[in-house]
Structures are given as structure tokens and as C-alpha cells.
Design an enzyme around this catalytic site. Structure first.
Site, PDB file in Angstrom:
ATOM      1  N   THR A 189      -8.246   4.632   9.675  1.00  0.00           N
ATOM      2  CA  THR A 189      -9.424   3.785   9.513  1.00  0.00           C
ATOM      3  C   THR A 189      -9.926   3.253  10.859  1.00  0.00           C
ATOM      4  OG1 THR A 189     -10.060   1.595   8.708  1.00  0.00           O
ATOM      5  CG2 THR A 189      -7.741   1.960   8.992  1.00  0.00           C
ATOM      6  N   ASP A 190     -11.208   2.907  10.902  1.00  0.00           N
ATOM      7  CA  ASP A 190     -11.755   2.279  12.114  1.00  0.00           C
ATOM      8  C   ASP A 190     -11.240   0.851  12.289  1.00  0.00           C
ATOM      9  OD1 ASP A 190     -13.140   1.099  10.006  1.00  0.00           O
ATOM     10  OD2 ASP A 190     -15.144   1.399  10.859  1.00  0.00           O
ATOM     11  N   GLU A 191     -10.608   0.297  11.224  1.00  0.00           N
ATOM     12  CA  GLU A 191     -10.200  -1.112  11.293  1.00  0.00           C
ATOM     13  C   GLU A 191      -9.073  -1.338  12.305  1.00  0.00           C
ATOM     14  OE1 GLU A 191     -10.027  -3.095   7.471  1.00  0.00           O
ATOM     15  OE2 GLU A 191     -11.422  -1.657   6.616  1.00  0.00           O
ATOM     16  N   TYR A 240      -3.336  -5.090   6.588  1.00  0.00           N
ATOM     17  CA  TYR A 240      -3.712  -3.696   6.299  1.00  0.00           C
ATOM     18  C   TYR A 240      -3.949  -2.930   7.597  1.00  0.00           C
ATOM     19  CZ  TYR A 240      -6.875   0.247   5.403  1.00  0.00           C
ATOM     20  OH  TYR A 240      -7.468   1.491   5.418  1.00  0.00           O
ATOM     21  N   LYS A 296      -1.850   0.202   9.291  1.00  0.00           N
ATOM     22  CA  LYS A 296      -2.457   1.511   9.596  1.00  0.00           C
ATOM     23  C   LYS A 296      -2.301   1.811  11.091  1.00  0.00           C
ATOM     24  CE  LYS A 296      -4.423   4.046   7.243  1.00  0.00           C
ATOM     25  NZ  LYS A 296      -3.974   5.159   6.363  1.00  0.00           N
TER      26      LYS A 296
HETATM   27  P1  NAD Z   1      -6.929   4.358  -2.509  1.00  0.00           P
HETATM   28  O1  NAD Z   1      -6.268   3.018  -2.510  1.00  0.00           O
HETATM   29  O2  NAD Z   1      -8.084   4.598  -3.428  1.00  0.00           O
HETATM   30  O3  NAD Z   1      -5.843   5.488  -2.851  1.00  0.00           O
HETATM   31  C1  NAD Z   1      -4.554   5.479  -2.327  1.00  0.00           C
HETATM   32  C2  NAD Z   1      -3.723   6.507  -3.105  1.00  0.00           C
HETATM   33  O4  NAD Z   1      -2.417   6.536  -2.504  1.00  0.00           O
HETATM   34  C3  NAD Z   1      -3.544   6.162  -4.591  1.00  0.00           C
HETATM   35  O5  NAD Z   1      -3.730   7.328  -5.366  1.00  0.00           O
HETATM   36  C4  NAD Z   1      -2.117   5.669  -4.664  1.00  0.00           C
HETATM   37  O6  NAD Z   1      -1.505   5.897  -5.931  1.00  0.00           O
HETATM   38  C5  NAD Z   1      -1.459   6.481  -3.558  1.00  0.00           C
HETATM   39  N1  NAD Z   1      -0.238   5.817  -3.035  1.00  0.00           N
HETATM   40  C6  NAD Z   1      -0.100   4.531  -2.651  1.00  0.00           C
HETATM   41  N2  NAD Z   1       1.168   4.300  -2.283  1.00  0.00           N
HETATM   42  C7  NAD Z   1       1.840   5.476  -2.412  1.00  0.00           C
HETATM   43  C8  NAD Z   1       3.196   5.868  -2.192  1.00  0.00           C
HETATM   44  N3  NAD Z   1       4.111   5.008  -1.756  1.00  0.00           N
HETATM   45  N4  NAD Z   1       3.521   7.155  -2.428  1.00  0.00           N
HETATM   46  C9  NAD Z   1       2.602   8.051  -2.893  1.00  0.00           C
HETATM   47  N5  NAD Z   1       1.318   7.719  -3.142  1.00  0.00           N
HETATM   48  C10 NAD Z   1       0.943   6.448  -2.901  1.00  0.00           C
HETATM   49  O7  NAD Z   1      -7.306   4.630  -1.010  1.00  0.00           O
HETATM   50  P2  NAD Z   1      -8.565   5.397  -0.391  1.00  0.00           P
HETATM   51  O8  NAD Z   1      -9.692   4.450  -0.281  1.00  0.00           O
HETATM   52  O9  NAD Z   1      -8.743   6.676  -1.099  1.00  0.00           O
HETATM   53  O10 NAD Z   1      -8.035   5.665   1.090  1.00  0.00           O
HETATM   54  C11 NAD Z   1      -7.277   6.834   1.392  1.00  0.00           C
HETATM   55  C12 NAD Z   1      -6.876   6.802   2.846  1.00  0.00           C
HETATM   56  O11 NAD Z   1      -8.052   6.730   3.654  1.00  0.00           O
HETATM   57  C13 NAD Z   1      -6.025   5.601   3.238  1.00  0.00           C
HETATM   58  O12 NAD Z   1      -5.043   6.038   4.136  1.00  0.00           O
HETATM   59  C14 NAD Z   1      -7.000   4.657   3.913  1.00  0.00           C
HETATM   60  O13 NAD Z   1      -6.351   3.864   4.881  1.00  0.00           O
HETATM   61  C15 NAD Z   1      -7.969   5.636   4.548  1.00  0.00           C
HETATM   62  N6  NAD Z   1      -9.348   5.149   4.750  1.00  0.00           N
HETATM   63  C16 NAD Z   1     -10.030   4.588   3.702  1.00  0.00           C
HETATM   64  C17 NAD Z   1     -11.347   4.173   3.905  1.00  0.00           C
HETATM   65  C18 NAD Z   1     -12.160   3.583   2.770  1.00  0.00           C
HETATM   66  O14 NAD Z   1     -13.277   3.102   3.012  1.00  0.00           O
HETATM   67  N7  NAD Z   1     -11.685   3.603   1.532  1.00  0.00           N
HETATM   68  C19 NAD Z   1     -11.949   4.320   5.157  1.00  0.00           C
HETATM   69  C20 NAD Z   1     -11.210   4.902   6.197  1.00  0.00           C
HETATM   70  C21 NAD Z   1      -9.913   5.321   5.975  1.00  0.00           C
HETATM   71  P1  TYD Z   2     -14.117  -4.029   1.458  1.00  0.00           P
HETATM   72  O1  TYD Z   2     -14.876  -3.134   0.549  1.00  0.00           O
HETATM   73  O2  TYD Z   2     -12.923  -4.767   0.928  1.00  0.00           O
HETATM   74  O3  TYD Z   2     -13.733  -3.155   2.740  1.00  0.00           O
HETATM   75  P2  TYD Z   2     -13.081  -3.606   4.169  1.00  0.00           P
HETATM   76  O4  TYD Z   2     -12.609  -4.997   4.058  1.00  0.00           O
HETATM   77  O5  TYD Z   2     -11.959  -2.637   4.314  1.00  0.00           O
HETATM   78  O6  TYD Z   2     -14.168  -3.417   5.168  1.00  0.00           O
HETATM   79  O7  TYD Z   2     -15.120  -5.118   2.038  1.00  0.00           O
HETATM   80  C1  TYD Z   2     -16.275  -4.732   2.744  1.00  0.00           C
HETATM   81  C2  TYD Z   2     -16.957  -5.994   3.230  1.00  0.00           C
HETATM   82  O8  TYD Z   2     -17.443  -6.733   2.108  1.00  0.00           O
HETATM   83  C3  TYD Z   2     -16.028  -6.946   3.974  1.00  0.00           C
HETATM   84  O9  TYD Z   2     -16.751  -7.551   5.035  1.00  0.00           O
HETATM   85  C4  TYD Z   2     -15.653  -7.988   2.929  1.00  0.00           C
HETATM   86  C5  TYD Z   2     -16.896  -8.059   2.070  1.00  0.00           C
HETATM   87  N1  TYD Z   2     -16.687  -8.394   0.632  1.00  0.00           N
HETATM   88  C6  TYD Z   2     -17.411  -9.422   0.039  1.00  0.00           C
HETATM   89  O10 TYD Z   2     -18.229 -10.096   0.686  1.00  0.00           O
HETATM   90  N2  TYD Z   2     -17.201  -9.677  -1.284  1.00  0.00           N
HETATM   91  C7  TYD Z   2     -16.316  -8.970  -2.028  1.00  0.00           C
HETATM   92  O11 TYD Z   2     -16.137  -9.270  -3.234  1.00  0.00           O
HETATM   93  C8  TYD Z   2     -15.595  -7.900  -1.404  1.00  0.00           C
HETATM   94  C9  TYD Z   2     -14.600  -7.092  -2.187  1.00  0.00           C
HETATM   95  C10 TYD Z   2     -15.815  -7.642  -0.064  1.00  0.00           C
END
Ligand code: NAD
Ligand code: TYD
Length: 363
Positions: A140-142, A166, A170
Site C-alpha cells: 500500500t501507499d500508506e 496497519y 505493511k
Molecule cells: P481484504 O481485507 O478485502 O481481503 C484480505 C483477504 O485476506 C481476505 O480474503 C482474508 O480472508 C484473507 N486473510 C486475512 N488473513 C489471512 C491469513 N492469516 N491467512 C490467509 N488469508 C488471510 O483486503 P483487500 O482490500 O483485498 O487488500 C488486499 C491486499 O492489498 C492487502 O495486502 C492490502 O494491504 C493491499 N492493498 C489494499 C488496498 C485497498 O484500497 N483495499 C490498497 C493498496 C493495497
Molecule cells: P478507508 O476506506 O478506511 O481507507 P484508508 O484509511 O486505508 O485510506 O478510508 C478512506 C478515508 O475515508 C480515510 O481518510 C478515512 C475516511 N473515512 C471516513 O471519513 N468515514 C468513514 O466512515 C470511513 C470508513 C472512512
């Protein structure tokens, strides 16, 4: 004709991005690939996301915890894995603030187990690695922290400065991947992507939560002043980038993924309300709910990062990736998907989908 098919081990394939990735890969490569989806099915994992592929003869599901080194090792022993695409993680910042320990376990220890099992399976006696094996760590960019000024961006060389449990976990996982690449020349890449949105996103994240609440006439909770900025990318563009990095990226490199789509949270919520008003027919009773008064400012998130913004120059120049879905189109596609999958949302929010696994695999 060669019958050789490439075998992918995808972790976290029942989650939001992982399930989009598996769907994309089968659509693109058909029978030329086999995918093993390794997922322990936490609250975020939903086999209902994979209905389109579950009967594919080249799709295999394994309910396994990435921290379980014996179970992960057994999968590497059973299959000749060519590619690992590692999505599995705890992914929600708010949950990490409440309960950080599981984030350290899954994200740091779990990534270590995945790396170590892949290394054991792929390493030759002389310390080199078998040809054409690759591990892609999805991050992630975070990890880069928070940008204060407009016009500044995260580059691949930006120093890590994570703030939430988180992002710290990461960052720890990224560092372990870097250590494996630097120490053992382990064949890997890291991708650091900005915020995703799209089909199958769990409604605890901003965009699906706001769509779901608005349709039910529930309050739209905005943290702090609503001016925190995130850089939003349609999930289809992210999964395409991941595939392109595995195909064309230089080994051992990190690639930032983002589409220069920075928006304040309040702007996103307003766009969602406007788009819903535009898309719902007048005859739909839910249209009456969609009032600006639903927007409710609530207490800010602890340690809330102010702004994220990715510079995607490297992936564009080296890999030739470009985002294809602009936000206006992406948010309409996403809302349309939620309209067409009300049952998915109802199951996910009621927890009914947990029963799906028992029905499918235990009976
Ligand atoms: P998500 O929370 O929707 O899915 C995570 C999946 O991992 C789930 O299916 C869960 O059951 C599985 N999981 C969790 N713990 C596990 C374990 N111990 N063993 C096996 N499986 C396990 O997450 P996502 O949003 O699909 O993100 C996927 C990846 O992409 C993550 O690594 C996250 O850090 C990264 N990412 C997400 C975003 C975003 O905006 N969602 C952006 C950048 C990077
Ligand atoms: P989120 O979707 O949780 O992603 P991340 O924290 O990983 O960027 O949140 C996106 C942005 O929205 C973040 O600045 C927090 C804000 N947010 C709200 O203002 N209200 C909400 O109910 C949620 C879930 C997030």
C-alpha cells in the site's frame, strides 16, 4: 503442443482485490493458467466473490492460514508453483487502531512464512533460484506516511514513515520482502498501490460504506473535517497492473500504482450522493433518502493521515501500465454493481456468507 500451464498461488483471493484479480486472470489467460487460492476466510474473505470461477477445473481453493508454515509448505510440496501473488492481509486501518496484534501476526509473520516457504521450494542447492519463479508482494501507499502539501507525491524512493498499526505492519512486511531480495536474491517485486474501490469491496471502507448507508437513508459519517485526501484507483486497473508487473517488471524492483485521482473525502461522498440521485429512477423509493443532511461529521480517526498521492511514473515508463477507468466512470460502474448485487451486500452485512463455506466444502 505444450500442455505446460503456469501455476499461481494467490493468497487472500477471497478478499476484495484478490477475488477481482482471480476473475481478471481467468478471463485473460483462460486454461493457460491454474490458480490456487489460499485464504483462511476471515470476516473479509467471502467465497461468494468467486462464484464465477468456482467450477473452473483450473481453480483450487485451500482454506489455509498464511501463518501456518506446515500447511503453506504442504501446498508448495504438492504443486509446482510458478507465481505467488500475495494479497492476504488484515487491511482496515480502523480495525488496526482497535486491535493491532492481529495485524502484526498476519501481515508481518504471515508474509515471512510465505517468503520462507517459497524460498525453500524454489532454491537450488547452490543458493540460486529455479528459473522463471516470481513472488509479488501487494502493498500500500500508506507505508510512505502522510503528505502535507499539494503537489508532493510518493515515489518509490520516498522514505517509509508509517503511522497506523496497519501501515506499520505493511511496512514491516515490505521490509522483509526487501531483506529476502537483498540477502538471497529472492525473485520478488513489491507494488505499493493507492486506495482501491470497485465490486466486492467490504462495506467497512469509505466508498461501499457510503453507498450502502445512503441507499438505506443512514447517516454518512465523515471523520474530522472531511478534507483528508486519498488517491482513488478502480480495482480493475490495480489487478491489471499487478499482472503487468509480473510479466514485464524488472525483478527486485518496487512499483508504485496510482492514477492521479486525488480527492477529499467530502468530495467523494458528494459525488456518491449525486451519482446515486442520477442513476436511481424516480420510481425508486430510495431516491427520497438521498439528502445532503445525511452527511454527519464525527470524531476524527486517531493519527489520521492527511493526504496520500502516488507518482506512477515508473510503472508507466517501465511496464507501460496506464489506468483506464477514470473516477466518474469507475464510481458509476461500482454503484451499478452494488445495485445488481443487493444480495451480496445483504449477506456480507448479516454475516450469512460464513455459511457459504460450510455448504460448499464441509457438507
Ligand atoms: P481484504 O481485507 O478485502 O481481503 C484480505 C483477504 O485476506 C481476505 O480474503 C482474508 O480472508 C484473507 N486473510 C486475512 N488473513 C489471512 C491469513 N492469516 N491467512 C490467509 N488469508 C488471510 O483486503 P483487500 O482490500 O483485498 O487488500 C488486499 C491486499 O492489498 C492487502 O495486502 C492490502 O494491504 C493491499 N492493498 C489494499 C488496498 C485497498 O484500497 N483495499 C490498497 C493498496 C493495497
Ligand atoms: P478507508 O476506506 O478506511 O481507507 P484508508 O484509511 O486505508 O485510506 O478510508 C478512506 C478515508 O475515508 C480515510 O481518510 C478515512 C475516511 N473515512 C471516513 O471519513 N468515514 C468513514 O466512515 C470511513 C470508513 C472512512
Amino acid at each position: 503442443m505444450s500442455t505446460q500451464i503456469r501455476t499461481y498461488l494467490v493468497t487472500g483471493g477471497a478478499g476484495f482485490i484478490g477475488s477481482n484479480y482471480i476473475g481478471y486472470m481467468f478471463e485473460k489467460y483462460g486454461d493457460a493458467i491454474r490458480i490456487i487460492n489460499l485464504d483462511v476466510l476471515t470476516y473479509a474473505g467471502n467465497l461468494g466473490n468467486l462464484k464465477d470461477v468456482e467450477h473452473n477445473k483450473n481453480y483450487i481453493f485451500k482454506k489455509v492460514d498464511i501463518c501456518d508454515r506446515d500447511a503453506v509448505g504442504a501446498i508448495f510440496a504438492e504443486y509446482d508453483i510458478d507465481r505467488v501473488v500475495h494479497f492476504a492481509a488484515e487491511s482496515h486501518v480502523d480495525r488496526s487502531i482497535k486491535d493491532p496484534e492481529i495485524f502484526v501476526r498476519t501481515n508481518v509473520l504471515g508474509t515471512f512464512v510465505m517468503l520462507n516457504c517459497a524460498k525453500q521450494a524454489w532454491e537450488n542447492a547452490d543458493g540460486s533460484f529455479k528459473a522463471d519463479k516470481r513472488f509479488l508482494h501487494v502493498s500500500t501507499d500508506e507505508v510512505y506516511g502522510s503528505l502535507e502539501e499539494e503537489g508532493t507525491y510518493f515515489y518509490e524512493h520516498t522514505p517509509y514513515d508509517p503511522h497506523s498499526p496497519y501501515s506499520a505492519s505493511k511496512a514491516g512486511s515490505d521490509m522483509m520482502v526487501k531483506a529476502y531480495m537483498d540477502t538471497y536474491r529472492f525473485p520478488a517485486n513489491i507494488t505499493n498501490c493507492s486506495n482501491n474501490y470497485g465490486p466486492f469491496q467490504f462495506p467497512e471502507k469509505l466508498i461501499p460504506l457510503m453507498i450502502n448507508n445512503a441507499l438505506q437513508g443512514k447517516k454518512l459519517p465523515v471523520y474530522g473535517d472531511g478534507k483528508n485526501v486519498r488517491d482513488w484507483l478502480y480495482v480493475g486497473d490495480h489487478v491489471k497492473a499487478i499482472d503487468m508487473v509480473q510479466e514485464k517488471g524488472r525483478l527486485f524492483e518496487t512499483y508504485n500504482i496510482g492514477g492521479h485521482n486525488e480527492k477529499e473525502n467530502i468530495e467523494i461522498i458528494q459525488i456518491i450522493l449525486e451519482t446515486l440521485r442520477d442513476m436511481l429512477p424516480d420510481s425508486d423509493v430510495r431516491k427520497a433518502h438521498l439528502k445532503d443532511e445525511l452527511i454527519t461529521y464525527v470524531e476524527d480517526r486517531k493519527g489520521h493521515d492527511r493526504r496520500y498521492a502516488i507518482a506512477p511514473d515508473k510503472i508507466k515508463a517501465e511496464v507501460g501500465w496506464e489506468p483506464e477507468i477514470m473516477f466518474k466512470e469507475g464510481i458509476r460502474k461500482t454503484i451499478q454493481w452494488f445495485f445488481e448485487h443487493e444480495d451480496w451486500m445483504a449477506n456480507v452485512t448479516s454475516g450469512d456468507y460464513q455459511k457459504y463455506y460450510t455448504e460448499m466444502y464441509e457438507k
